[in-house]
Enzyme design. Structure first.
Site, mmCIF file in Angstrom:
data_model
loop_
_atom_site.group_PDB
_atom_site.id
_atom_site.type_symbol
_atom_site.label_atom_id
_atom_site.label_comp_id
_atom_site.label_asym_id
_atom_site.label_seq_id
_atom_site.Cartn_x
_atom_site.Cartn_y
_atom_site.Cartn_z
ATOM 1 N N GLU A 189 0.762 -1.241 -0.017
ATOM 2 C CA GLU A 189 0.170 0.055 0.106
ATOM 3 C C GLU A 189 0.942 1.119 -0.073
ATOM 4 O O GLU A 189 1.484 1.550 1.044
ATOM 5 C CB GLU A 189 -0.882 0.072 1.154
ATOM 6 C CG GLU A 189 -1.801 -1.042 1.356
ATOM 7 C CD GLU A 189 -3.200 -0.971 0.408
ATOM 8 O OE1 GLU A 189 -3.514 0.307 -0.009
ATOM 9 O OE2 GLU A 189 -3.725 -1.915 -0.065
ATOM 10 N N CYS B 117 -2.131 9.551 2.320
ATOM 11 C CA CYS B 117 -1.634 9.045 1.140
ATOM 12 C C CYS B 117 -2.416 9.327 -0.064
ATOM 13 O O CYS B 117 -2.043 9.622 -1.275
ATOM 14 C CB CYS B 117 -1.599 7.661 1.203
ATOM 15 S SG CYS B 117 -3.085 6.915 1.643
#
Ligand code: NAD
Length: 466
Positions: free
Chosen positions: A213, A247
């Site tokens: 991720e 993010c």
């Protein structure tokens, strides 16, 4: 923990897993509920510890994005877990039609989770919930940059879990590097693309399967028919929440040249409306972060970018959020993930321009599009790649448990949240239970076709191949 100790602990975890390779639904549920109980008990302290790590981080932000999201993930998982654990029957070809075949979800075994500092509770515990749901033993290595929260996590988890159910090991980048090289049955890493490459290299030595991720530069494309007032509110929220350290924060904006001044004004208004109070803008995690942001801004300014402050400067803030336009192509800020409260606005001539721009970069973790024209939207969705897309808003797609969350290309591989999380930590084991075709024993599986081949078999094989 040194390498010897790390390996010894992994061996113990593997023994514990083999002692209980298929925990019942009730056992998994009880473990997940322990995570919820842990959060409920220490909610106030967690908020304080996270705020202490950042310097400033509003408790509403911690509760909304971290604690509530963990609880929501737990609730969703428990609600659907029985169904996810069920074997899934699959269709069989004609010659095996009396047999049975299914996919048997099975825990991978002992899984390692490596989490970053930006949402230090959510990004540690949400994958842990998925891993526990799938029946694994879990070992977490949280980030050294959110030192207090990582230490607190370790203490809380030790109170609620036996170390061979779920344990936490803290430590610096050397410990992280050693951890990523352990022969886990699966490794789940959340962090930067650069570290992700190192982790993948380390995991490849053991052929450990991996979920990455990662981050990247997520574009926000503004179409001409969008209301700039609304767009600005959404972009400012997505960009400034957690001080830009998200993010999936919109990294930069693509908009027609002539709309840039109007958007800049709306962005400034929106920022002042939402984040003027100093307690509402999360601080950079450390001084290194502030210096990195300043360097990005100075580099762009030196190369000719126009910089505008989003908020009035304040002595208590080490960095004032900015927007920038006329950013030259060679500015560093257009080549690395910003991960901070700086928003470059890039002028384009057309949707085609926007698509080409996005496609010329690494595939991003998120893509945002603002507008009404469905035809244009379809073009954007079908001709660009991104881990996920959110239309006319920012960040929200990540809050939907039924939408898998993950990157593509440089922004990651694999996904989680909801069922995707259960699947990430499971092996869908194919099982075939062979039975005689229509109860006739000599027509059972490989009995049907084996050497020596007579002419009738040859005929059947020819027919089957048609
Ligand atoms: P990072 O890559 O610096 O660190 C992440 C983890 O890697 C930490 O736990 C750290 O201990 C470990 N680590 C450090 N050096 C290592 C090494 N040599 N080998 C193995 N592991 C090592 O990332 P960060 O600064 O903590 O987080 C910010 C980045 O994470 C951003 O790029 C952001 O986009 C990304 N991120 C992605 C997601 C997502 O869900 N895709 C979520 C949050 C953050």
């Amino acid at each position: 923990m040194n390498l010897v100790m790390l390996n010894l602990h992994l061996e113990e975890l593997k023994k514990a897993y083999h002692h209980e390779p298929y925990p019942s639904f009730e056992v998994r549920k009880e473990r997940i509920l322990r995570i919820v109980a842990m959060i409920n008990k220490y909610e106030e302290n967690i908020c304080k510890v996270v705020s202490a790590d950042f310097g400033v981080r509003h408790t509403v932000e911690t509760r909304l994005i971290e604690l509530n999201s963990v609880k929501q993930a737990a609730k969703h998982t428990i609600k659907h877990l029985k169904a996810w654990m069920k074997p899934q029957a699959v269709e069989l070809p004609f010659q095996l039609r009396s047999s049975k075949a299914w996919l048997q979800p099975q825990a991978r075994g002992v899984v390692g989770i490596m989490s970053p500092w930006n949402y230090p509770i959510l990004l540690a515990l949400a994958p842990a919930i998925s891993a526990i749901a799938a029946g694994n033993r879990v070992w977490l290595k949280p980030s050294e940059r959110s030192l207090r929260t990582s230490g607190y996590l370790s203490t809380m988890v030790a109170e609620y879990f036996h170390p061979l159910e779920f344990s936490v090991t803290t430590g610096d980048a050397t410990v992280a590097s050693d951890f990523s090289a352990l022969p886990f049955d699966h490794l789940f890493f959340t962090g930067s693309t650069a570290t992700g490459k190192k982790v993948m290299r380390a995991a490849s030595y053991n052929l450990t399967s991996i979920t990455l991720e990662l981050g990247g530069k997520s574009p926000a494309i503004v179409h001409s028919d969008a209301s700039l007032k609304e767009v600005a509110k959404k972009i400012i929220y997505g960009k400034l929440i957690n001080g830009g350290q998200t993010c999936i924060a919109p990294d930069y904006v693509l908009i027609k040249h002539e709309k840039i001044p109007a958007l800049e004004k709306e962005l400034q208004d929106a920022a002042r409306l939402m984040f003027s109070n100093e307690s509402l803008l999360t601080s950079p995690i450390d001084q290194a972060q502030t210096i990195r942001w300043m360097n990005l801004v100075n580099d762009a300014a030196n190369k000719g970018a126009q910089i505008k402050e989003l908020l009035a400067p304040s002595e208590s803030r080490s960095f004032t959020p900015v927007i920038m336009s006329q950013v030259p192509k060679n500015a560093l800020i257009m080549h690395e993930e910003i991960f901070g409260p700086i928003l470059p606005i890039i002028g384009i001539d057309s949707t085609e321009d926007a698509i080409n721009y996005v496609n010329s970069k690494d595939r991003p973790l998120a893509l945002y599009w603002f507008g009404k024209d469905k035809k244009v939207l379809k073009e954007i969705i079908t001709r660009t790649h991104a881990g996920g897309v959110c239309i006319n808003d920012t960040l929200l797609h990540a809050s939907v448990e039924n939408l898998p969350f993950g990157g593509i290309g440089a922004s990651g591989m694999g996904s989680y949240h909801g069922k995707a999380g259960f699947d990430a930590f499971s092996h869908q084991k194919p099982v075939l239970d062979v039975k005689p075709l229509w109860g006739i024993k000599k027509w059972m599986g490989t009995n049907l076709v084996h050497p020596p081949y007579g002419s009738s078999i040859e005929k059947i094989i020819r027919r089957m191949g048609k």
